[in-house]
Design an enzyme around this catalytic site. Structure first.
Site, mmCIF file in Angstrom:
data_model
loop_
_atom_site.group_PDB
_atom_site.id
_atom_site.type_symbol
_atom_site.label_atom_id
_atom_site.label_comp_id
_atom_site.label_asym_id
_atom_site.label_seq_id
_atom_site.Cartn_x
_atom_site.Cartn_y
_atom_site.Cartn_z
ATOM 1 C CG HIS A 1 -1.833 1.112 1.361
ATOM 2 N ND1 HIS A 1 -1.502 2.282 2.019
ATOM 3 C CD2 HIS A 1 -3.096 1.281 0.913
ATOM 4 C CE1 HIS A 1 -2.527 3.116 1.968
ATOM 5 N NE2 HIS A 1 -3.505 2.528 1.306
ATOM 6 C CB ALA B 1 -10.545 6.020 -4.584
ATOM 7 N N GLY C 1 -7.310 19.738 -6.859
ATOM 8 C CA GLY C 1 -6.128 19.919 -6.026
ATOM 9 C C GLY C 1 -6.067 21.251 -5.315
#
Length: 364
Positions: A118, A178, A310
């Site tokens: 991860h 995601a 962002g």
């Protein structure tokens, strides 16, 4: 022990705890920086919340903290790296450095990684590329948490994707997402806090929509945009896993549940030297015009400003660097206990009108 903690102090604490657990300083520093970066950007699900499971994986010999990633195949702009089963953040950092070097030489670089873990937020790596004037696409696969469209049980991961380019000033354009409706870490965070989750985030083990965070963790999160998110996640799995020699689909081990073999996560880095297309100043001027046009667009009801990808996270990181990071009390208790077990004191909170100690004491 509650209160805002300076990012530097929190990073120092994390690094010291990792080192006390046997992680080499060079590795501990990168992993700690990656976790704190997530908390600074408001992606708390991938921040220091992950320390306990990381430490548990180290203690269970599921991560080889001494391994050094190595290039096992290369041909000009393309490189394949064996991560050696070290921390994903450290492996990813080494892969990024290779990608930046190759992009400087060839104008573009594609770096695939296998035998990793991860790696936290893709933004951690993508933002570093923008800081030196490069564009980057960063992705990683993950263990099964999401059903494909039409499926009932988890088959694909919430495989993250980041796209980033530098801007003339302020925040870089940095999409970090995601492929699930929401990152599974947010459900983990809700479960830890005893909170419910919005309907549409996940299904339970029987495939029924649920607002129960624990039932969702026992079931599956849902793809963003239905078939589109499912297909995007598969594409990331193919580039990060099938192409690199890493695990894919059911062949990636779950970080929380599998204690018999390494995860074998795969990553994929595409880095582009903008100067091969336009002078960097010309590109950022054109992008500044694009952003100005975007922000001048009529706003929908309830919105005072149009933000680009962002920008919110960059503002939040700026504020948290100045004012400190506030963690949930239960997480503070858990982390400080981990520190005490290893002789590392929890950092002092920022005093009103002042700053933290800037040091992490040992032996407390």
């Amino acid at each position: 022990m509650s209160g805002a903690i300076r990012a530097e102090d929190l990073g120092g604490f994390c690094a010291a705890v990792f080192e006390a657990a046997g992680v080499p300083p060079r590795v501990a520093a990168v992993v700690a920086r990656s976790l704190v970066c997530a908390d600074l950007r408001g992606v708390d699900s991938h921040g220091v919340l992950r320390m306990p499971i990381y430490l548990k994986r180290v203690a269970g010999k599921m991560i080889d903290v001494a391994a050094e990633p190595r290039i096992e195949r290369e041909d000009g702009a393309t490189v394949r790296i064996d991560g050696g089963n070290n921390f994903g953040a450290y492996v990813g950092q080494k892969a990024l450095e290779v990608a930046l070097d190759r992009a400087g030489r060839h104008g573009v670089a594609c770096v695939g990684v296998r035998a990793s873990n991860h790696f936290g937020t893709a933004a951690f790596f993508a933002e570093q590329a923008t800081a030196v004037g490069y564009a980057a696409i960063v992705m990683s696969n993950a263990s099964q948490t999401m059903p494909p469209t039409g499926g009932l049980r988890p088959f694909i991961g919430t495989n993250p994707l980041a796209i980033a380019v530098p801007t003339r000033e302020g925040a870089p354009f940095l999409l970090d997402m995601a492929t699930s409706h929401v990152a599974r870490g947010k459900i983990l965070s809700a479960a830890k806090k005893g909170e419910t989750i919005p309907l549409g985030w996940a299904i339970d083990r029987q495939g029924r929509p649920t607002t129960d965070a624990d039932a969702a963790l026992d079931g599956a999160v849902l793809p963003v945009g239905g078939a589109k998110g499912s297909g995007l996640s598969m594409g990331i799995d193919i580039l990060s896993g099938v192409l690199t020699g890493a695990g894919y689909g059911p062949h990636i081990r779950n970080m929380y549940e599998d204690w018999h073999a390494p995860q074998n996560v795969g990553h994929f880095f595409l880095v582009l030297d903008i100067r091969r297309f336009l002078p960097l100043t010309m590109f950022t001027e054109r992008l500044a015009d694009y952003i100005a046009l975007l922000k001048a667009e009529p706003r929908a009801d309830g919105f005072t400003e149009i933000l680009y990808a962002g920008e919110h996270e960059h503002r939040l990181a700026t504020a948290r660097r100045a004012g400190g990071i506030v963690l949930p009390p239960a997480l503070v208790d858990e982390l400080s206990a981990l520190g005490r077990e290893r002789g590392v004191a929890w950092p002092a909170p920022i005093a009103a009108g002042g700053s933290g100690s800037g040091k992490v004491a040992a032996g407390a």
